[in-house]
Design a protein around this motif. Structure first.
Motif, PDB file in Angstrom:
ATOM      1  N   VAL A   1       4.755   1.508   0.962  1.00  0.00           N
ATOM      2  CA  VAL A   1       5.709   2.355   0.255  1.00  0.00           C
ATOM      3  C   VAL A   1       5.739   3.719   0.964  1.00  0.00           C
ATOM      4  CG1 VAL A   1       6.298   3.438  -1.946  1.00  0.00           C
ATOM      5  CG2 VAL A   1       5.220   1.163  -1.906  1.00  0.00           C
ATOM      6  N   ASN A   2       6.937   4.178   1.332  1.00  0.00           N
ATOM      7  CA  ASN A   2       7.042   5.442   2.064  1.00  0.00           C
ATOM      8  C   ASN A   2       7.077   6.631   1.103  1.00  0.00           C
ATOM      9  OD1 ASN A   2       9.693   5.582   1.070  1.00  0.00           O
ATOM     10  ND2 ASN A   2      10.568   4.722   2.951  1.00  0.00           N
ATOM     11  N   GLY A   3       7.172   7.824   1.681  1.00  0.00           N
ATOM     12  CA  GLY A   3       7.161   9.034   0.878  1.00  0.00           C
ATOM     13  C   GLY A   3       8.314   9.128  -0.094  1.00  0.00           C
ATOM     14  N   ALA A   4       9.428   8.459   0.205  1.00  0.00           N
ATOM     15  CA  ALA A   4      10.587   8.473  -0.684  1.00  0.00           C
ATOM     16  C   ALA A   4      10.466   7.442  -1.805  1.00  0.00           C
ATOM     17  CB  ALA A   4      11.862   8.233   0.110  1.00  0.00           C
ATOM     18  N   GLY A   5       9.368   6.654  -1.783  1.00  0.00           N
ATOM     19  CA  GLY A   5       9.170   5.653  -2.835  1.00  0.00           C
ATOM     20  C   GLY A   5       9.866   4.342  -2.572  1.00  0.00           C
ATOM     21  N   ASN A   6      10.207   4.049  -1.310  1.00  0.00           N
ATOM     22  CA  ASN A   6      10.885   2.799  -0.960  1.00  0.00           C
ATOM     23  C   ASN A   6       9.998   1.937  -0.066  1.00  0.00           C
ATOM     24  OD1 ASN A   6      13.283   3.650  -2.293  1.00  0.00           O
ATOM     25  ND2 ASN A   6      13.850   4.845  -0.484  1.00  0.00           N
TER      26      ASN A   6
ATOM     27  N   SER B   1       0.839  -1.196   0.000  1.00  0.00           N
ATOM     28  CA  SER B   1       0.000   0.000   0.000  1.00  0.00           C
ATOM     29  C   SER B   1       0.877   1.250   0.000  1.00  0.00           C
ATOM     30  CB  SER B   1      -0.909   0.010   1.229  1.00  0.00           C
ATOM     31  OG  SER B   1      -0.125   0.054   2.412  1.00  0.00           O
ATOM     32  N   MET B   2       0.220   2.367  -0.258  1.00  0.00           N
ATOM     33  CA  MET B   2       0.877   3.662  -0.158  1.00  0.00           C
ATOM     34  C   MET B   2      -0.189   4.701   0.165  1.00  0.00           C
ATOM     35  SD  MET B   2       3.279   5.710  -2.893  1.00  0.00           S
ATOM     36  CE  MET B   2       4.152   7.204  -2.385  1.00  0.00           C
ATOM     37  N   GLY B   3      -0.015   5.382   1.267  1.00  0.00           N
ATOM     38  CA  GLY B   3      -0.986   6.379   1.677  1.00  0.00           C
ATOM     39  C   GLY B   3      -2.353   5.809   1.979  1.00  0.00           C
ATOM     40  N   GLY B   4      -2.411   4.567   2.425  1.00  0.00           N
ATOM     41  CA  GLY B   4      -3.679   3.945   2.766  1.00  0.00           C
ATOM     42  C   GLY B   4      -4.425   3.331   1.608  1.00  0.00           C
ATOM     43  N   LEU B   5      -3.826   3.323   0.410  1.00  0.00           N
ATOM     44  CA  LEU B   5      -4.455   2.738  -0.771  1.00  0.00           C
ATOM     45  C   LEU B   5      -3.487   1.763  -1.431  1.00  0.00           C
ATOM     46  CD1 LEU B   5      -5.995   5.979  -2.352  1.00  0.00           C
ATOM     47  CD2 LEU B   5      -7.235   4.184  -1.133  1.00  0.00           C
ATOM     48  N   PRO B   6      -3.977   0.824  -2.256  1.00  0.00           N
ATOM     49  CA  PRO B   6      -3.060  -0.045  -2.996  1.00  0.00           C
ATOM     50  C   PRO B   6      -2.091   0.780  -3.837  1.00  0.00           C
ATOM     51  CG  PRO B   6      -5.297  -0.871  -3.157  1.00  0.00           C
ATOM     52  CD  PRO B   6      -5.388   0.480  -2.513  1.00  0.00           C
ATOM     53  N   TYR B   7      -0.825   0.400  -3.810  1.00  0.00           N
ATOM     54  CA  TYR B   7       0.197   1.098  -4.591  1.00  0.00           C
ATOM     55  C   TYR B   7      -0.113   0.966  -6.079  1.00  0.00           C
ATOM     56  CZ  TYR B   7       4.769   2.270  -6.543  1.00  0.00           C
ATOM     57  OH  TYR B   7       5.795   2.823  -7.264  1.00  0.00           O
TER      58      TYR B   7
ATOM     59  N   ASN C   1      11.350  -0.521  -8.784  1.00  0.00           N
ATOM     60  CA  ASN C   1      12.218  -1.641  -9.151  1.00  0.00           C
ATOM     61  C   ASN C   1      12.284  -2.594  -7.950  1.00  0.00           C
ATOM     62  OD1 ASN C   1      13.984  -3.309 -10.525  1.00  0.00           O
ATOM     63  ND2 ASN C   1      15.799  -2.109  -9.971  1.00  0.00           N
ATOM     64  N   PRO C   2      11.149  -3.282  -7.638  1.00  0.00           N
ATOM     65  CA  PRO C   2      11.018  -3.947  -6.339  1.00  0.00           C
ATOM     66  C   PRO C   2      11.517  -5.385  -6.270  1.00  0.00           C
ATOM     67  CG  PRO C   2       8.941  -4.016  -7.493  1.00  0.00           C
ATOM     68  CD  PRO C   2       9.905  -3.313  -8.401  1.00  0.00           C
ATOM     69  N   ILE C   3      12.340  -5.819  -7.211  1.00  0.00           N
ATOM     70  CA  ILE C   3      12.880  -7.178  -7.178  1.00  0.00           C
ATOM     71  C   ILE C   3      14.261  -7.146  -6.545  1.00  0.00           C
ATOM     72  CG2 ILE C   3      13.745  -9.069  -8.596  1.00  0.00           C
ATOM     73  CD1 ILE C   3      11.469  -8.608 -10.493  1.00  0.00           C
ATOM     74  N   THR C   4      14.478  -8.077  -5.606  1.00  0.00           N
ATOM     75  CA  THR C   4      15.774  -8.186  -4.955  1.00  0.00           C
ATOM     76  C   THR C   4      16.392  -9.550  -5.228  1.00  0.00           C
ATOM     77  OG1 THR C   4      16.940  -8.160  -2.825  1.00  0.00           O
ATOM     78  CG2 THR C   4      14.687  -8.983  -2.815  1.00  0.00           C
ATOM     79  N   THR C   5      17.700  -9.562  -5.391  1.00  0.00           N
ATOM     80  CA  THR C   5      18.433 -10.825  -5.555  1.00  0.00           C
ATOM     81  C   THR C   5      19.511 -10.959  -4.489  1.00  0.00           C
ATOM     82  OG1 THR C   5      19.913  -9.760  -7.165  1.00  0.00           O
ATOM     83  CG2 THR C   5      17.987 -10.935  -8.032  1.00  0.00           C
ATOM     84  N   VAL C   6      19.347 -10.236  -3.372  1.00  0.00           N
ATOM     85  CA  VAL C   6      20.292 -10.339  -2.264  1.00  0.00           C
ATOM     86  C   VAL C   6      20.295 -11.773  -1.739  1.00  0.00           C
ATOM     87  CG1 VAL C   6      20.794  -9.558   0.075  1.00  0.00           C
ATOM     88  CG2 VAL C   6      20.015  -7.921  -1.632  1.00  0.00           C
ATOM     89  N   PRO C   7      21.450 -12.382  -1.492  1.00  0.00           N
ATOM     90  CA  PRO C   7      21.484 -13.758  -0.973  1.00  0.00           C
ATOM     91  C   PRO C   7      20.688 -13.880   0.324  1.00  0.00           C
ATOM     92  CG  PRO C   7      23.664 -13.077  -1.680  1.00  0.00           C
ATOM     93  CD  PRO C   7      22.809 -11.852  -1.739  1.00  0.00           C
ATOM     94  N   ILE C   8      19.937 -14.967   0.438  1.00  0.00           N
ATOM     95  CA  ILE C   8      19.058 -15.165   1.587  1.00  0.00           C
ATOM     96  C   ILE C   8      19.409 -16.476   2.281  1.00  0.00           C
ATOM     97  CG2 ILE C   8      16.668 -15.471   2.348  1.00  0.00           C
ATOM     98  CD1 ILE C   8      15.766 -13.846  -0.026  1.00  0.00           C
ATOM     99  N   THR C   9      19.446 -16.419   3.608  1.00  0.00           N
ATOM    100  CA  THR C   9      19.577 -17.608   4.445  1.00  0.00           C
ATOM    101  C   THR C   9      18.305 -17.748   5.274  1.00  0.00           C
ATOM    102  OG1 THR C   9      21.978 -17.312   4.615  1.00  0.00           O
ATOM    103  CG2 THR C   9      20.926 -18.752   6.240  1.00  0.00           C
ATOM    104  N   PHE C  10      17.705 -18.927   5.263  1.00  0.00           N
ATOM    105  CA  PHE C  10      16.501 -19.156   6.051  1.00  0.00           C
ATOM    106  C   PHE C  10      16.885 -19.902   7.332  1.00  0.00           C
ATOM    107  CE2 PHE C  10      14.879 -18.516   1.797  1.00  0.00           C
ATOM    108  CZ  PHE C  10      13.718 -17.779   2.012  1.00  0.00           C
ATOM    109  N   ARG C  11      16.636 -19.254   8.468  1.00  0.00           N
ATOM    110  CA  ARG C  11      16.889 -19.873   9.774  1.00  0.00           C
ATOM    111  C   ARG C  11      15.906 -19.306  10.792  1.00  0.00           C
ATOM    112  NH1 ARG C  11      20.218 -16.015  12.473  1.00  0.00           N
ATOM    113  NH2 ARG C  11      21.326 -14.614  11.023  1.00  0.00           N
ATOM    114  N   GLN C  12      15.810 -19.983  11.918  1.00  0.00           N
ATOM    115  CA  GLN C  12      14.806 -19.582  12.903  1.00  0.00           C
ATOM    116  C   GLN C  12      15.205 -18.306  13.647  1.00  0.00           C
ATOM    117  OE1 GLN C  12      13.229 -22.722  15.524  1.00  0.00           O
ATOM    118  NE2 GLN C  12      11.502 -22.553  14.121  1.00  0.00           N
TER     119      GLN C  12
END
Length: 419
Positions: free
Chosen positions: A108-113, A43-49, A180-191
């Motif tokens: 999404v914040n005011g800066a678009g992130n 969302s953004m500003g209370g509405l769907p982005y 550009n909301p796709i990330t490819t940062v390496p991810i580790t899944f742990r508890q």
């Protein structure tokens, strides 16, 4: 751009006659559903982005859901006479489900992130149900009865294990631009400290009785009563905490059907039901939910059905659904629940089914719903809208039979906005 679904299964069945009055039906199903997960837009500003429908938020290389189901059942039916029979239904299901989500974890914040977060979850669940019904037709004076007496035993055991996504094995979120909301940062899944590692055991013992009374050819009354003993035991493997809750629930139902003529029926009904507060599919229990009363629902409905011709029928219904002891996920802390008190939904449902030619069938429906919170709590004042309830819904389905073996169909379902 992203997304695929692969499903396959097998479902053999067989029926055997164990004498003239006894039949045994057996079946087995194996089913596998593997698909890409898309958790939607933030969302953004209370509405769907506002973005293109195909925009994906997260890591498309991580999102997957896989379900494997093995299920078998058996139905034994015995006719004592033309007026009485016994039916026993047994089913066992083993359900294994794994899903991994990397998705938009903030607005999404005011800066678009926005922030991207993730987790994976594995649930192993097996369930067993046995239900026995005895039906008997008899007369008392001028009244004709169809009586039903039954009992049901259900068991469900679940094991759940969840991991949190750590980006670069350090942080539980990563910031990306909404354009550009796709990330490819390496991810580790742990508890993490709050991730699930638990086991739940649910037991339901129920008995019920119902009588359908034909007072005349034009008037019918249906009355029934059901008792449920609902037990849940929950063990947290990480903390060794144990929680439990037992509920004894009684649910009456009453219905009246009037048939002024053979092709028209007018009915009214009242029923109650309960939903124990123990998480999704009764798989979790906490110190908080352990003390919550079951959600209580009362439904009132009146309606009519009319067979205009042998090929065309219409129906209409008015209803009111009152819910008390309701709860919802806290929007400020998804690990907690907030009481939402009580709500009322009033609605109208219209439907028609008919053959316009001997090959062309149309099924249409319309529903109007008005749902609001009726009891003020800390979560919301009375008068607020209930979430996820669209005001209007319309559906139309067309089916055309080219031959007795081949047909094609097309339809549309539309609903208006929901809060």
């Amino acid at each position: 751009q992203y997304g695929d679904v692969e499903r396959h299964g097998i479902n053999p069945t067989a029926t055997f006659m164990a004498g003239d009055d006894t039949s045994i039906q057996m079946g087995y199903e194996y089913f596998n559903d593997n698909r890409f997960n898309d958790r939607g837009i933030p969302s953004m500003g209370g509405l769907p982005y506002h973005t293109a429908p195909e925009t994906f938020f997260g890591d498309p290389n991580q999102n997957v859901a896989d379900a494997i189901i093995n299920s078998g059942y058996m139905v034994i039916t015995h006719d004592f006479s033309a007026d009485s029979n016994l039916r026993n239904y047994t089913r066992y299901t083993d359900n294994s489900r794994f899903y991994k989500n990397v998705y938009a974890g903030s607005a999404v914040n005011g800066a678009g992130n926005l922030s991207i977060v993730g987790y994976d979850n594995n649930i192993e669940r097996d369930s067993f149900t046995n239900q026995t019904d005895l039906t008997k037709k008899f007369e008392t004076g001028s009244l004709r009865h169809t009586a039903l007496v039954g009992m049901e035993v259900t068991r469900q055991d679940s094991d759940a294990f969840r991991n949190t996504a750590f980006f670069n094995n350090l942080t539980t979120s990563v910031t990306v631009p909404a354009n550009n909301p796709i990330t490819t940062v390496p991810i580790t899944f742990r508890q993490s400290a709050s991730d699930a590692d638990n086991r739940s055991e649910v037991r339901v013992y129920a008995g019920y009785i119902q009588d359908q009374i034909d007072i005349t050819d034009y008037l019918q009354v249906i009355a029934g009563l059901r008792y449920d003993r609902f037990d849940i035991d929950f063990h947290n493997n990480r903390t060794n905490d144990d929680f439990s809750r037992d509920d004894n629930l009684i649910s009456p139902r009453l219905g009246v059907v009037v048939k002024p003529q053979s092709d028209v029926s007018i009915y009214g009904s009242y029923s109650t039901s309960y939903l124990p507060s123990s998480g999704e599919q009764f798989a979790t229990l906490t110190q908080q939910t352990q003390g919550l009363k079951p959600e209580h629902m009362e439904n009132y409905e009146i309606g009519s059905k009319w067979d205009i011709t042998k090929a065309l029928n219409v129906s209409a219904a008015l209803y009111q659904l009152d819910r008390t002891n309701t709860s919802a996920t806290d929007p400020n802390d998804p690990t907690q629940l907030v009481p939402t008190g009580a709500s009322r939904t009033r609605g109208i449902e219209l439907a028609t089914t008919g053959y316009f030619t001997d090959k062309w069938q149309i099924i249409g429906g319309y529903a109007y719903q008005d749902a609001e919170i009726t009891k003020t709590t800390a979560a919301a004042p009375a008068g607020r809208k209930v979430a996820l309830v669209p005001r209007h819904m319309v559906s139309v389905w067309n089916k055309y039979d080219f031959t007795p073996q081949w047909a094609a169909a097309i339809g549309v379902v539309h609903q208006t906005d929901q809060f």
